[in-house]
Design a protein around this motif. Structure first.
Motif, PDB file in Angstrom:
ATOM      1  N   UNK A   4     -47.122  42.689 -15.978  1.00  0.00           N
ATOM      2  CA  UNK A   4     -46.797  43.901 -15.235  1.00  0.00           C
ATOM      3  C   UNK A   4     -46.641  43.720 -13.742  1.00  0.00           C
ATOM      4  N   UNK A   5     -47.167  42.638 -13.170  1.00  0.00           N
ATOM      5  CA  UNK A   5     -47.022  42.394 -11.735  1.00  0.00           C
ATOM      6  C   UNK A   5     -45.591  41.919 -11.478  1.00  0.00           C
ATOM      7  N   UNK A   6     -44.959  42.478 -10.473  1.00  0.00           N
ATOM      8  CA  UNK A   6     -43.605  42.080 -10.096  1.00  0.00           C
ATOM      9  C   UNK A   6     -43.573  41.701  -8.631  1.00  0.00           C
ATOM     10  N   UNK A   7     -42.834  40.651  -8.316  1.00  0.00           N
ATOM     11  CA  UNK A   7     -42.595  40.262  -6.927  1.00  0.00           C
ATOM     12  C   UNK A   7     -41.135  40.584  -6.643  1.00  0.00           C
ATOM     13  N   UNK A   8     -40.902  41.416  -5.640  1.00  0.00           N
ATOM     14  CA  UNK A   8     -39.566  41.889  -5.300  1.00  0.00           C
ATOM     15  C   UNK A   8     -39.156  41.311  -3.957  1.00  0.00           C
ATOM     16  N   UNK A   9     -38.209  40.370  -3.935  1.00  0.00           N
ATOM     17  CA  UNK A   9     -37.748  39.815  -2.656  1.00  0.00           C
ATOM     18  C   UNK A   9     -37.132  40.911  -1.789  1.00  0.00           C
ATOM     19  N   UNK A  10     -37.383  40.831  -0.499  1.00  0.00           N
ATOM     20  CA  UNK A  10     -36.791  41.772   0.451  1.00  0.00           C
ATOM     21  C   UNK A  10     -35.667  41.060   1.194  1.00  0.00           C
ATOM     22  N   UNK A  11     -34.513  41.668   1.209  1.00  0.00           N
ATOM     23  CA  UNK A  11     -33.384  41.085   1.950  1.00  0.00           C
ATOM     24  C   UNK A  11     -33.446  41.551   3.392  1.00  0.00           C
ATOM     25  N   UNK A  12     -33.359  40.594   4.293  1.00  0.00           N
ATOM     26  CA  UNK A  12     -33.438  40.885   5.725  1.00  0.00           C
ATOM     27  C   UNK A  12     -32.039  40.806   6.324  1.00  0.00           C
ATOM     28  N   UNK A  13     -31.685  41.855   7.044  1.00  0.00           N
ATOM     29  CA  UNK A  13     -30.409  41.904   7.751  1.00  0.00           C
ATOM     30  C   UNK A  13     -30.720  41.863   9.237  1.00  0.00           C
ATOM     31  N   UNK A  14     -30.213  40.851   9.927  1.00  0.00           N
ATOM     32  CA  UNK A  14     -30.508  40.669  11.346  1.00  0.00           C
ATOM     33  C   UNK A  14     -29.232  40.702  12.173  1.00  0.00           C
ATOM     34  N   UNK A  15     -29.360  41.214  13.386  1.00  0.00           N
ATOM     35  CA  UNK A  15     -28.315  41.084  14.385  1.00  0.00           C
ATOM     36  C   UNK A  15     -28.979  41.109  15.754  1.00  0.00           C
ATOM     37  N   UNK A  16     -28.199  41.241  16.803  1.00  0.00           N
ATOM     38  CA  UNK A  16     -28.756  41.174  18.165  1.00  0.00           C
ATOM     39  C   UNK A  16     -29.758  42.289  18.459  1.00  0.00           C
ATOM     40  N   UNK A  17     -29.747  43.377  17.677  1.00  0.00           N
ATOM     41  CA  UNK A  17     -30.682  44.488  17.895  1.00  0.00           C
ATOM     42  C   UNK A  17     -32.051  44.247  17.288  1.00  0.00           C
TER      43      UNK A  17
END
Length: 155
Positions: A4-17
């Motif tokens: 039942x445990x799930x690991x959910x990757x987080x997508x990171x969006x980066x820019x100059x801000x």
């Protein structure tokens, strides 16, 4: 991995801000969440182990800093840990019948999305000692900073 445990990757969006994460998408979770909590913990704090008999599940995310999430399947005795946060940007889904907690490996900001609203008249928050022999070896500190409630779970 514990059932039942799930690991959910987080997508990171980066820019100059700066950057952006999408933390929660209800369609990817086994249950909808109903309340969001945020805590700040100083390095060395352990919050837990907690579990919920009425079925509250948690989606954990370390927003800033690094945390060690520890989960114990109370039925099988299987235990696991996962370091999350700045060094590993993931969210962790923990079914509430498993005992769970986290350790602040650094000062940190931690977010919990939960599937039940807190009811102070009938709280569904039960505890096991952080030093339970099935998980004691998973923490990085032998002498954590604990709340009175988490300390009481050890007596």
């Amino acid at each position: 991995m514990i059932d039942g445990v799930r690991v959910l990757p987080l997508r990171r969006f980066e820019d100059e801000r700066g950057w952006f994460y999408e933390l929660r998408r209800e369609s990817e979770l086994p249950q909808p969440t109903r309340q969001t909590n945020i805590s700040f913990s100083r390095q060395g704090v352990i919050r837990g182990l907690h579990y919920h008999e009425r079925g509250q599940s948690d989606l954990f995310c370390c927003l800033s800093g690094n945390a060690r999430v520890v989960v114990l399947d109370r039925d099988s005795g299987e235990a696991m840990s996962l370091d999350i946060g700045d060094g590993n940007p993931v969210a962790v889904w923990v079914p509430g019948h498993h005992a769970h907690g986290f350790e602040a490996l650094t000062d940190l900001l931690f977010c919990y999305h939960v599937t039940e609203e807190y009811d102070p008249d009938h709280p569904d928050e039960l505890g096991l000692c952080w030093a339970d022999p099935r998980v004691k070896h998973l923490w990085s500190t032998p002498s954590p900073i604990l709340s009175e409630r988490d300390l009481a779970a050890c007596s």
